[in-house]
Every structure is written in structure tokens, then in C-alpha cells.
Design an enzyme around this catalytic site. Sequence first.
Site, PDB file in Angstrom:
ATOM      1  N   ARG A   1     -10.983   2.702 -22.437  1.00  0.00           N
ATOM      2  CA  ARG A   1     -11.989   3.025 -23.348  1.00  0.00           C
ATOM      3  C   ARG A   1     -10.732   4.993 -23.231  1.00  0.00           C
ATOM      4  O   ARG A   1     -10.528   5.094 -22.686  1.00  0.00           O
ATOM      5  CB  ARG A   1     -12.933   2.736 -22.472  1.00  0.00           C
ATOM      6  CG  ARG A   1     -12.324   2.466 -20.973  1.00  0.00           C
ATOM      7  CD  ARG A   1     -13.421   2.960 -20.225  1.00  0.00           C
ATOM      8  NE  ARG A   1     -13.295   2.703 -18.501  1.00  0.00           N
ATOM      9  CZ  ARG A   1     -13.084   3.457 -17.687  1.00  0.00           C
ATOM     10  NH1 ARG A   1     -13.133   4.741 -17.875  1.00  0.00           N
ATOM     11  NH2 ARG A   1     -12.321   3.455 -16.261  1.00  0.00           N
TER      12      ARG A   1
ATOM     13  N   HIS B   1      -2.253   9.915  -7.851  1.00  0.00           N
ATOM     14  CA  HIS B   1      -2.780   9.372  -9.275  1.00  0.00           C
ATOM     15  C   HIS B   1      -2.627   9.764 -10.306  1.00  0.00           C
ATOM     16  O   HIS B   1      -2.995  11.359 -10.962  1.00  0.00           O
ATOM     17  CB  HIS B   1      -3.844   8.352  -8.890  1.00  0.00           C
ATOM     18  CG  HIS B   1      -4.857   8.568  -9.666  1.00  0.00           C
ATOM     19  ND1 HIS B   1      -5.354   7.291  -9.425  1.00  0.00           N
ATOM     20  CD2 HIS B   1      -4.851   8.543 -11.540  1.00  0.00           C
ATOM     21  CE1 HIS B   1      -6.094   6.902 -10.602  1.00  0.00           C
ATOM     22  NE2 HIS B   1      -5.638   7.618 -11.749  1.00  0.00           N
TER      23      HIS B   1
ATOM     24  N   TYR C   1       0.479  -1.233   0.189  1.00  0.00           N
ATOM     25  CA  TYR C   1      -0.139  -0.131  -0.073  1.00  0.00           C
ATOM     26  C   TYR C   1       1.082   1.484   0.094  1.00  0.00           C
ATOM     27  O   TYR C   1       1.861   0.907   0.589  1.00  0.00           O
ATOM     28  CB  TYR C   1      -1.272   0.019   1.026  1.00  0.00           C
ATOM     29  CG  TYR C   1      -1.514   1.417   1.543  1.00  0.00           C
ATOM     30  CD1 TYR C   1      -3.547   1.393   0.969  1.00  0.00           C
ATOM     31  CD2 TYR C   1      -1.602   1.610   1.987  1.00  0.00           C
ATOM     32  CE1 TYR C   1      -3.901   2.557   0.235  1.00  0.00           C
ATOM     33  CE2 TYR C   1      -2.524   3.345   2.568  1.00  0.00           C
ATOM     34  CZ  TYR C   1      -3.012   3.006   1.828  1.00  0.00           C
ATOM     35  OH  TYR C   1      -4.697   4.523   1.299  1.00  0.00           O
TER      36      TYR C   1
END
Lengths: 140, 450
Positions: free
Chosen positions: B293, B209, B203
Amino acid sequence: MINEELNEELVAVLASLKDTDVEEFSYEAAGKKICLKKSAAPLMSCIDAQEAGTAEVEEEKNLIIKSPMVGTFYQAESRNHPPFVIEGNHIVPGQKIGLIQAMKIYKDVLSDVKGKITKILVKNGEPVEYGQELVVVDPK
Amino acid sequence: MFKKILIANRGEIACRIIRAAREMGIKTVAVHSDVDRDCLHTRMADQAICIGPYSAKESYLNVSSIIAAAEISGADAIHPGYGFLSENTDFAEICESCGIKFIGPSKTAIEKMGDKIAAKELMKKSGVPVVPGSDGPITAETPNLLKLAKKIGYPVIVKASSGGGGKGMRIVNKEEELKGAIAMAMAEAKASFNDETVYMEKYIEEPHHIEFQILGDCKGKIVYLPERDCSIQRRHQKLVEESPSPFMTETLRRRMGRAARLAAATVNYVTVGTIEFLVDKHSNFYFMEMNTRIQVEHPVTEMVTGIDLVKEQIKLAAGEKLSFDSEDILLRGHAIELRINAENPEKDFMPCPGKVTQFVVPGGPGIRVESHIYSGYTIPPYYDSMIAKVISLGVDRDEAIIKLQRALREMIIEGVETTASLHKKILANENFAKGNVTTCFLQKNDFLTK
């Protein structure tokens, strides 16, 4: 008896309430108290009410069979076969009234009502969407 | 080029695709459930077909109904948007077998990247850095489980293999918590995805991000575009996205971009996709997953690069070659996107479906809004709560923030609660202004009420 001034005021209040979500309303003025509760149907005059009544009966008279899926509607098993139903036929719940083809798979369209077919709204081989009206049935 | 595209989606992304197709001279077919008759995409498209009742399973996820709609409308391609069937290998395969082009990567690429464990394994083999982990599924009974966790190093995170949206995830700080956490994650994964497979990895505390948009053509050329920072998340759901990342340096961008290109090349990727990385405070980056996508946050990249990603996606699916290289791309400023959801941030983000009595869209220089709602529109309770995206482009980050603040002051949404109130607070936050954003931003800055 409501006096005229109060009556005018009431009419104004009622008009402003018409388009709101207010369900219940009580009004107190000039020593009088009036409680109102909105009904589901809008307020209308006697004549309007009668007309609405007739229209409702009209609507009740006909039942509609809708398409259960999107695809191509067929009235018969194949071109050489007679149609499952034609206008004027009496049908019962569970009776096959057509086929819908999607991705080369055929699915039966079954009636969920009882009565006489007064109108078939879709032609053989016509595309239909989900929920599209296919057949009008007179339940009498 | 395609003549008619069916959009197998709803909401803002369906509108976005219709707009791109229309500018390209391609006809569009919208599909919708019976409760979405008034959704803007059904009105914008050249043709609209009702494909089923409100439940997504019977409408937007119903493969045979969508194929039937494409057949009766004569569409030669299907754009899946994001969510729903966009990463469904069966759907991609069925489209191809019916002679309809699936606007996305090959079935094989979706398959390889869809299984998160297998994807990491594959990336590790190709030399893309991955977070150290269990290298495969685990259960509470896995032999040497505790040893393995110790080797990875606590804290560890237990994740669902078919996971997403934060479901089936547990962070474990101590050895004695591990077995219980695995059992809970497995139960949650089973309930959410009907697949109880879980794995374990290191973790990364307070990571960034950071993701890279990639584009690939059928000749094998792959380019990467400047990164997006999507660190501001709530329960692993992105809320704010920006490009470039305030954390980025030229060198790190080049290193990460090349890793992203390598990741995409490994699965012979065609059309548009995104490689997501976790970046720790020492600029170590790890491949997290690939989204095969178009993504919700694609507009920030469009704003800073001037590239229309949806048009590129359609062109690449039609077999056209890429006309630019990563090195040609210049950053034209700084872009930030806010996701406006019909949720009440004061009440633990409770969804707020209902009638939008008034919607006043902000505008002016540097503001772009992607939305499918309008005054009088009723938000159905059956689908995603996102109702709009507000995107700004400024010469730099400060200006992008000022423009968003101005836009939020202009925007009026009445009738439902939205996350706009939370966004106002985030934009005014000192740490946000300084670019101190990690995935722990909301917790650290007390934005989340208990």
C-alpha cells in the site's frame, strides 16, 4: 441589595465567563459574597425562555426514523408491490417501513417508534447515507 | 483513467489522495463515520457520504457500506489509503467483483505478502536475504525448540504471524526464558489479531530500519526509489523518517534496491509498495516484510525524488506504464518527516484526543505539512492519534534539520498535547545530528520516561 458599582463589575465578570469552561464561581467584594453555578442551559430573559419552551415542544412532537446504513432506499418489496407505508399511516415499533439495498443485499428498515407518519423524506430508489432522516412520525 | 475515486479512509491520507485526484481531474468521494462529519477530508472531497457510526468496524472497516457508497456515488475506483482495508484481500476481491477498481496490487500479491511467515519463505526461495528463523509457526511444545533457538543464536525474537505495531512480540535472551515468552506472545497475538500463530527469528541488535519504495506496472516493469530510513521508532511505531539514510552507501543502495525489486517481482507487484529491511552494523540486510500500500512516510521519497507517488499509484492502477527507471532518479537533497501525534510524550505517550483550540501551520521554503486538523477541530478518540506530518527538504541533512527546527518553532497546536515537544529534543540531539540512528535511538538517548 447589590450596589451599582458592584453590579457593573459582576456583569463584566459574567460576560467574560460566558464562553469559558468555568462551571462554578464565587465572588467576594464590598463585604458581599456571591456564588454562581453554570447551568446546562444558557442564561436568557423571561421572553426568550418562553420561546425556547415552545420550540422544545415543537421538536418533541415529531420523531424521526433514521437510516441504519448506507445504500439505496426502497419503499416497497418490488415495483409491483404497494409501498410498506405511506404518509398518514399509523406505525408501531418493529414495523417494516422500507428496505435498504447494499451490495445486492436487502435489509429491512424497522420503525423504533409508535405514531402517525407525517412525512416520508426519501423517494423510492434514492441513495441514503448512514443516519440520514427517512421518516417523520407524530407520536400522538 | 478513472472518472471518480472513492477514498475508503480518513484523516491526512484521505486529504492527500483527494489532492492528487483533483490535480488529475478526477472527482472524489469521501466516506466518513458519523463523528467524522467535520474531518477535513469530508469537506475537501466533491462528495461526502456517511457510512456508519464511530466504531471503525461499522464504518471504515465495513466492506458492504463502502461498496454501497461507491455504488450510489458512481465511483469507478476505490483508494484504500493505509491501515483500515488497505491490505485486506477480501476487500480487494469484492471491489473487483463489483466492477470497481481497487487502487493497489492484485489480491494474490496482498495475500502472499500479508502472511509474514509465508512471505519470508517465498523471499528466501527467490534469493532475497531473510533473517534466519524458525521457518514456520512455533509453540512452546515444538519438537527441538531449544536446539532450533540455539542454532539461530540468542537473542531471538518471537513474533505474531499476523502482527504489526509491536503487538505479540517478545525478545528472548536466554534459553530458560523462551517457553514463557512464546506463551505470552501467543496470548497477546490471540487478543490483538485473533490469531495466536507466532514464529521465531534472530533478533538483530540495534539494527537500522531501511525500506525501499517500489513501483510496478502491469507490463511487469518494477523500479525502486532511493531508501527511507525509519530507524527512530517507539514500540515499533515510526516517529521520524528520512531519505536518504545517513547509513547508506552507493553500493549498498544498489544491492538493496535490486533485492527490493526482486522481492516485488516475485509477487508480480503492480502499483506502489514498500520492502522493509533490517540492516545490521556490518551492512548485512534482511527482508523483513512488504507493505502492499502507500505508506505514511511516502512524502520523504516524494521530496527527494520529485515523484508524486499517489498520482503514480493511481496511474499504475489504471493500467498506465511506468515512464522512468531506477537509474533516472537523482536525489534532490535530504528530506525528513516528523509524525505529530496527539499523545503526551511526558506521560508514556498517552493519547490526547480533544479540541484543537488553535493550529498554526508552519510553512516557508522546504516545508510541507500533511494534516487534516484545523483550529476548532475536535480529535475523536476512536482512531489513529497522528494529526500531522511535518516534512522538510534541505540541500543536505543539516539543512533539513535546521528547516524542521524552524518549522517547529512556527507551529502552534493548542488544546491537546502532541509529540512536537519530543521532536524538538530529537532534532537537538547530538547523536541524531551525527546520523547515529538505529531502532534503539530513543532508549539509548534517554528520551523515554519510565
